[in-house]
Design a protein around this motif. Sequence first.
Motif, PDB file in Angstrom:
ATOM      1  N   HIS A  28     -20.545 -41.150 -33.881  1.00 53.01           N
ATOM      2  CA  HIS A  28     -20.483 -42.047 -35.040  1.00 53.01           C
ATOM      3  C   HIS A  28     -19.062 -42.158 -35.585  1.00 53.01           C
ATOM      4  O   HIS A  28     -18.644 -43.240 -36.025  1.00 53.01           O
ATOM      5  N   LYS A 163     -30.216 -47.189 -28.280  1.00 49.80           N
ATOM      6  CA  LYS A 163     -29.913 -47.400 -29.695  1.00 49.80           C
ATOM      7  C   LYS A 163     -28.407 -47.275 -29.964  1.00 49.80           C
ATOM      8  O   LYS A 163     -27.858 -48.020 -30.789  1.00 49.80           O
ATOM      9  N   LEU A 167     -25.796 -49.994 -31.553  1.00 53.86           N
ATOM     10  CA  LEU A 167     -24.811 -49.751 -32.610  1.00 53.86           C
ATOM     11  C   LEU A 167     -23.437 -50.275 -32.214  1.00 53.86           C
ATOM     12  O   LEU A 167     -22.729 -50.870 -33.038  1.00 53.86           O
ATOM     13  N   THR A 170     -23.459 -53.887 -32.725  1.00 51.83           N
ATOM     14  CA  THR A 170     -23.309 -54.216 -34.145  1.00 51.83           C
ATOM     15  C   THR A 170     -21.844 -54.191 -34.556  1.00 51.83           C
ATOM     16  O   THR A 170     -21.373 -55.061 -35.302  1.00 51.83           O
ATOM     17  N   LEU A 295     -28.281 -54.452 -34.795  1.00 51.62           N
ATOM     18  CA  LEU A 295     -28.989 -53.534 -35.694  1.00 51.62           C
ATOM     19  C   LEU A 295     -30.428 -53.311 -35.244  1.00 51.62           C
ATOM     20  O   LEU A 295     -30.962 -52.200 -35.361  1.00 51.62           O
ATOM     21  N   ALA A 298     -30.226 -50.917 -32.406  1.00 50.71           N
ATOM     22  CA  ALA A 298     -29.851 -49.598 -32.922  1.00 50.71           C
ATOM     23  C   ALA A 298     -31.028 -48.916 -33.609  1.00 50.71           C
ATOM     24  O   ALA A 298     -31.138 -47.689 -33.615  1.00 50.71           O
TER      25      ALA A 298
END
Length: 461
Positions: A28, A163, A167, A170, A295, A298
Amino acid sequence: MPPDGEDLETTTAGPATPSPSAAMSTFHQLVGNTLVASVTNNFLWFALTFWVYLETRSVLATAIIGGTYMLLVAGSALLFGTFVDGHRRKTSMLVSSTGSLVGYAGAAVVYWLAPDGSLQDLSHPSFWVFVVLVLGGAIAGNLRTVALSTTVTLLVPEDRRDKANGLVGTVNGVSFALTSVFSGLAIGFLGMGWSVLISVALTAAAGLHLLTIRVAEEEPEQPNGKLPLIDLGGAVTAVRLVPGLVGLILFTTLNNLLGGVFMALVDPYGLTLVSVQVWGILLAVMSSGFIVGGLVVASKGLGARPLRLLLLINIAMWSITALFPVRSSIVLLTIGFTLYMCLIPVAEAAEQTILQKVVPFTEQGRVFGFAQTIETLAAPVTAFAIGPIAQFWVIPSMTDGAGADLIGSWFGTGPDRGMALLFIGSGLLGVVITLLAFRTRSYDRLSAAYGTPRPSVTEAS
């Protein structure tokens, strides 16, 4: 002590394995860092395009710059993929940030030291030196893109990679949405000089932040020693060893070839329906579909059969392409374009998830780079070809020629209906090709390979 000080669960060859929570935290942080870097690169590239046209009023100059950018993106992908496989992923990202910083800082120096009027003169060396430096900085950012795709394999558990890819999609959507707005505002209110300085500051900040992120990864080991600068042979071998993977890349390339019709004609089509001001606003709104699609992936993932989903998504995209132009309506175009944008990150996440599963980690950089090279070249080729076809044949035919006489009474006539005919034709062709893909051996073989990934080239030999 493991690299970068992370606690590892294993020290076997391949991706080092930190604890799941630490790995996801690292991922992240890298995604957030990449968002800043990606926004900066796209911001300055868009700003350069706007600035060049406003200063020179030369469509030729913007076309040359845009075409060169696309060619360099495609041409550098395998080079960057080979580099990624030969180095730690954090190292690749740092090299990317450094390359962008050097390019942008050099462009800032040229901008502020260039003789008066030289940057508005296409024949002056200062203009092209400035453009090349910005171009080089933007291209360096592509190294980070390849590295991030393989970092998903490094840090994210297999059952969560779909997922994670959502992300990443996104982030790409947010980057596009932000830069399409802020680049124009920056050039309009601040000028190119300040835009370059902003990019230098943000790139430096992203690089410094990246230094603080700890990434658990062993030094890559190559069985035959150091990799060549561009390992085309290794990339081709890695692709061919996965049953059906050649078919997937060819399918995606063919889709991108047809997608070039959409890329080339959607802006002219929209501008035949509304004013440029309204189209600009709608474009920003419709592009938010990219964020929505990312999204959703994700949050919900892709399911157990991403290859099947990829083909179904393509059928939906081509159906949209064939349906929204049935009538010249800005409402239909807005709905169709928005849905199309929502589906793009789903398709991209599906392809990335498949590659991350079936290709060994040590070869993913080259495979991602090889696929990007082939696929990226496809859409511009069609875009360049479809322009003359539309301008000199289809549009005249549908305005007052044979096409108008044949179907104009119920289909409509004029430039917008000529472009609509090309949309519908490419959409129907795309649906047929995708339906046929379901019946190919490549589909069956790759579906099976997804359940039983192959060993690496070294293990296979």
